[in-house]
Write an enzyme that holds these catalytic residues in place. Structure first.
Site, PDB file in Angstrom:
ATOM      1  N   LYS A  13       1.297 -11.008  -7.774  1.00  0.00           N
ATOM      2  CA  LYS A  13       1.302 -10.521  -6.394  1.00  0.00           C
ATOM      3  C   LYS A  13       0.996  -9.027  -6.362  1.00  0.00           C
ATOM      4  CE  LYS A  13       6.273  -9.554  -6.356  1.00  0.00           C
ATOM      5  NZ  LYS A  13       7.557  -9.755  -5.639  1.00  0.00           N
ATOM      6  N   ARG A  70      17.435 -13.378   1.662  1.00  0.00           N
ATOM      7  CA  ARG A  70      16.102 -13.125   2.218  1.00  0.00           C
ATOM      8  C   ARG A  70      15.514 -14.478   2.618  1.00  0.00           C
ATOM      9  NH1 ARG A  70      13.146  -9.261  -2.174  1.00  0.00           N
ATOM     10  NH2 ARG A  70      12.638 -11.365  -2.880  1.00  0.00           N
ATOM     11  N   MET A  97      -2.258  15.560  -0.733  1.00  0.00           N
ATOM     12  CA  MET A  97      -2.886  14.259  -0.563  1.00  0.00           C
ATOM     13  C   MET A  97      -3.821  13.907  -1.721  1.00  0.00           C
ATOM     14  SD  MET A  97      -5.196  12.809   2.603  1.00  0.00           S
ATOM     15  CE  MET A  97      -3.853  12.991   3.787  1.00  0.00           C
ATOM     16  N   TYR A 118       1.447  23.786  -0.742  1.00  0.00           N
ATOM     17  CA  TYR A 118       2.006  23.905   0.602  1.00  0.00           C
ATOM     18  C   TYR A 118       3.480  24.325   0.575  1.00  0.00           C
ATOM     19  CZ  TYR A 118      -2.153  21.386   2.175  1.00  0.00           C
ATOM     20  OH  TYR A 118      -3.439  21.001   2.452  1.00  0.00           O
TER      21      TYR A 118
END
Length: 389
Positions: free
Chosen positions: A39, A137, A319, A271
């Site tokens: 998966k 779940r 990013m 940043y």
């Protein structure tokens, strides 16, 4: 310069290591079949290539979460048994039936949809009934199990379904000695016994995930489902390292250093200037960031190997890039920056990154985006980064 060194970044996938891991896990679950869980694009490693390698190493089932993932395996020409388990109303039931995919049923709505699709397809659906033994779940609660089993048996007698399996999933198998493990096993045995007494004859009964495959042998039943362990990552540091289980990490994430430059003391980095140089130094620019899957939460903590030395991210992950303080060293532009791998050259592991980001190693490998090319190695002698494709 070789092909991989010319890439901005690459995730090198060692298929020989994956095959070896499958063989180790099969030996751990001797007597049970092994489902290779692929998966989420094989936990970020590439579903089709990893599925083929797992089958070559003796896996007899493939497992996916979504039906779309299972159908993609069939479209790629992969045969054998494939199971998928995460369904929503209106899903591609008929397509899955026609592709000979085993589908999971957790409630009456799903049974109704799959039987209707089987009627349209003109062939029985292969279904596996999932029991909620305590994870909370997906799966059918014990109180609702008799009704689901009865309805599934009625559909089976009518020829619209074949009940091929009974299964469940552990909540805390990665926590050794957790009382829920025994409790879930007891509940699963009871629910299986009820279904079999009602006439269900499953081909497989299964509850064991990667940690249970490694540490709970009484949970193996007819089939084990191995996901993260197949990719050479320990399901939990408390259980042991990959090496403790004879497993080898399959993915190595590396990038090419894009810039090396000298800067003065007191120079802010990235940043927010959360890192400021304490003295004149050299900086290295690594051209991967959170758009590539490098967790921003690892800003100021993420480890990386450059020039044979472990470094730490200086300041925030952006990013597309991050910076490391090289402390005066000057590696050549284009040198490897290895974020994680098997550790042969001293590089960090996915678990090291998980600790730096406050998460688990599953997330580290799965989040590597498709912007990062997968480069497959298939040699039987493990080597370090840039071994070629």
């Amino acid at each position: 310069m070789n092909e991989t060194a010319s890439l901005r970044a690459r995730a090198e996938i060692d298929l020989a290591a994956l095959r070896a891991n499958v063989r180790v896990l099969r030996a751990r679950a001797s007597g049970a079949h092994l489902m290779a869980v692929v998966k989420s694009d094989a936990y970020g490693h590439g579903a089709v290539r990893c599925a083929r390698a797992a089958l070559e190493a003796g896996a007899t089932w493939l497992g996916t979460a979504t039906p779309q993932e299972a159908l993609a395996l069939r479209a790629a020409g992969l045969g054998g048994r494939v199971m998928c388990w995460l369904w929503t109303p209106g899903g591609p039931w008929r397509e899955a039936i026609e592709a000979d995919i085993d589908v999971s049923v957790s409630g009456m709505w799903a049974l109704r949809e799959v039987t209707a699709a089987a009627a349209r397809a003109g062939r029985p659906a292969r279904i596996q009934l999932k029991a909620d033994t305590g994870l909370g779940r997906n799966g059918c609660q014990p109180a609702d199990w008799p009704a689901l089993v009865a309805a599934a048996r009625t559909a089976e007698q009518a020829g619209t379904v074949r009940i091929t399996g009974l299964w469940s999933h552990f909540a805390c198998a990665d926590e050794p000695g957790h009382p829920s493990i025994t409790a879930q096993l007891d509940t699963f045995r009871d629910m299986v016994a009820y279904a079999e007494k009602a006439g269900v004859e499953p081909e497989v009964r299964h509850i064991a995930n990667s940690p249970a495959t490694l540490t709970v042998p009484e949970s193996h039943f007819d089939l084990v489902r191995t996901g993260i362990a197949m990719y050479g990552i320990s399901p939990s540091p408390e259980l042991g390292t990959p090496a403790d289980f004879g497993l080898r990490p399959v993915m190595t994430l590396a990038a090419s250093v894009a810039l090396v430059k000298r800067v003065p003391a007191g120079h802010g980095i990235s940043y927010g200037h959360h890192y400021t140089t304490s003295e004149e130094t050299t900086l290295g620019l690594v051209p991967v960031g959170y758009a590539d899957g490098v967790p921003r939460h690892a800003s100021g903590r993420g480890p990386v190997l450059i020039g044979g030395v472990r470094r730490t991210i200086a300041g925030r992950v952006a990013m597309d890039q991050f910076v490391v303080d090289l402390h005066g060293d000057e590696p050549v532009v284009g040198a490897d920056a290895v974020l994680f791998g098997p550790g042969d050259q001293g590089e960090p592991s996915a678990e090291d990154w998980a600790r730096a980001a406050g998460t688990i190693a599953y997330e580290i490998v799965t989040r590597i985006s498709d912007r990062v090319p997968r480069v497959y190695r298939d040699d039987e002698t493990p080597t370090g980064p840039s071994a070629g494709s």
